[in-house]
Design an enzyme around this catalytic site. Sequence first.
Site, mmCIF file in Angstrom:
data_model
loop_
_atom_site.group_PDB
_atom_site.id
_atom_site.type_symbol
_atom_site.label_atom_id
_atom_site.label_comp_id
_atom_site.label_asym_id
_atom_site.label_seq_id
_atom_site.Cartn_x
_atom_site.Cartn_y
_atom_site.Cartn_z
ATOM 1 N N ARG A 98 50.543 75.641 -21.695
ATOM 2 C CA ARG A 98 49.503 74.851 -20.952
ATOM 3 C C ARG A 98 49.061 75.613 -19.897
ATOM 4 O O ARG A 98 47.859 75.253 -19.300
ATOM 5 C CB ARG A 98 49.887 73.554 -20.781
ATOM 6 C CG ARG A 98 49.357 72.602 -20.049
ATOM 7 C CD ARG A 98 49.914 71.067 -19.842
ATOM 8 N NE ARG A 98 50.908 71.164 -19.131
ATOM 9 C CZ ARG A 98 51.719 70.066 -18.791
ATOM 10 N NH1 ARG A 98 51.684 68.943 -19.509
ATOM 11 N NH2 ARG A 98 52.737 70.231 -17.874
ATOM 12 N N LYS A 209 45.661 71.171 -15.631
ATOM 13 C CA LYS A 209 46.663 70.710 -14.891
ATOM 14 C C LYS A 209 46.198 71.349 -13.346
ATOM 15 O O LYS A 209 46.979 72.347 -13.268
ATOM 16 C CB LYS A 209 47.997 71.077 -15.269
ATOM 17 C CG LYS A 209 48.876 70.199 -14.541
ATOM 18 C CD LYS A 209 50.320 70.279 -15.071
ATOM 19 C CE LYS A 209 51.321 69.517 -14.405
ATOM 20 N NZ LYS A 209 51.343 68.115 -14.576
ATOM 21 N N GLU A 245 45.183 56.965 -17.584
ATOM 22 C CA GLU A 245 46.765 57.236 -17.242
ATOM 23 C C GLU A 245 47.006 56.924 -16.043
ATOM 24 O O GLU A 245 46.161 56.478 -15.297
ATOM 25 C CB GLU A 245 46.973 58.851 -17.479
ATOM 26 C CG GLU A 245 46.168 59.917 -16.703
ATOM 27 C CD GLU A 245 46.411 61.368 -17.149
ATOM 28 O OE1 GLU A 245 47.449 61.531 -16.845
ATOM 29 O OE2 GLU A 245 45.546 62.187 -17.305
HETATM 30 C C1 LIG Z 1 51.488 66.937 -15.327
HETATM 31 C C2 LIG Z 1 51.070 65.609 -15.559
HETATM 32 C C3 LIG Z 1 51.523 64.642 -16.445
HETATM 33 C C4 LIG Z 1 52.620 64.603 -17.187
HETATM 34 O O1 LIG Z 1 52.854 65.949 -17.967
HETATM 35 P P1 LIG Z 1 54.371 66.255 -18.116
HETATM 36 O O2 LIG Z 1 54.096 67.696 -19.044
HETATM 37 O O3 LIG Z 1 54.867 65.304 -19.135
HETATM 38 O O4 LIG Z 1 55.032 66.702 -17.094
HETATM 39 C C5 LIG Z 1 50.511 63.573 -16.862
HETATM 40 N N1 LIG Z 1 49.281 63.337 -16.293
HETATM 41 C C6 LIG Z 1 48.804 64.295 -15.180
HETATM 42 C C7 LIG Z 1 47.569 64.318 -14.566
HETATM 43 C C8 LIG Z 1 49.754 65.589 -14.892
HETATM 44 O O5 LIG Z 1 49.277 66.511 -13.989
#
Ligand SMILES: *Cc1c(COP(=O)(O)O)cnc(C)c1O
Length: 364
Positions: A98, A209, A245
Amino acid sequence: MAAGFTLALYPWTYNSQFAEDGSWKEQFVEKPHKSPGEEAAMNAAAHKELMGSRNSFPELPMVNYTSQYGIGCFEGLKAFPQKDGSLKLFRPDLNALRFRESMEGLKMPGFPEEKFLAAVREIVKRNENLGFRPEYQNEWEKDNFLHANSIYIRPFSWTEGGIGLNLSSHPYVVIITTPVGSYFDPDASSKAITTDRVRATDHGTGWIKCNANYVIPTLAKKEAMAQGYMEAIFLDYKEQKYIEEGSSCNAFFLLKDGSLVTPALENRILNGINRRSVMQLAKDEGVKVEERRISIDEVLSEAVECFVTGTAAGVSYIESVTHQGKTAVFNNGKIGEFTANMLHTLKGIQYGAEKDRHGWMFEV
Ligand SMILES: *Cc1c(COP(=O)(O)O)cnc(C)c1O
């Protein structure tokens, strides 16, 4: 340890830069430190000063495309102490993938996955060799690791110096680690409220991210907290109707018919590793799992349990969701059976108490 993150970096950090010759110039940097015992015994002012010196990176440019324009991305993963004394990483291969995709999504050279994995392991090991790591405690088993500690690993990109609008052709990748307890205080309110702010749009960066995605969720989360809620829930930008989310975590709903629903990614929602893992664990239990659109109205009328997932949050139950004055309370505000099962199974795998059937745990 108190809930949440603490900015108490462990002494070893990693940094590397994509050089002119197309290679990554790697460096492990040992920051000022004493022994863990001596550091714990320091008075607050001295400790603060030491931590300040740890969080100082004179080798990195201050004025750059990250600090000025938000061109940056990051990862978050954890190393978990095991009963046998070792440390294990949870699915770091997916963080590596990722992270490369996030960098490429920001049109900078992607950091190779094998370098990510090697650097993460090495920095955890170097800190461990200095005694900087949490030790496994048998008492954690009593409440299914709800209060257990781990090492939080934060890799992030940082661009070369620059002040005009630009992309990064020679990014740095930095990795720092900190000790961490549980993110959400397990005893605090876990009420959520929808926000009418917009986190992500089509053709945007929602799936990356990246730093920039955190501005609006931070505002929304703080607004929710000021009203007595723990979490803000984002709805889709077009219709303000479908769940997207949480502020930094993925959302799940267990419905009356027994199915588990999480919003489909649609290039806006962050592809969480805990999200994927929970979907797998639910399937393992024979639960019907659906990735699809789920409206706030469906949640208000059909959901019997709700929880959010993320590396920091783990699996955190949501006691209620409020939307435009209407509130759905799940399971009388207590953690539901299914959510508790997912929480215990995931934590059990991470701390080595449950069988790692899918090969998710990597040795450091
Ligand atoms: C990092 C993140 C998550 C969770 O991802 P994980 O890989 O499970 O830690 C969910 N939503 C957002 C916006 C994120 O930045």
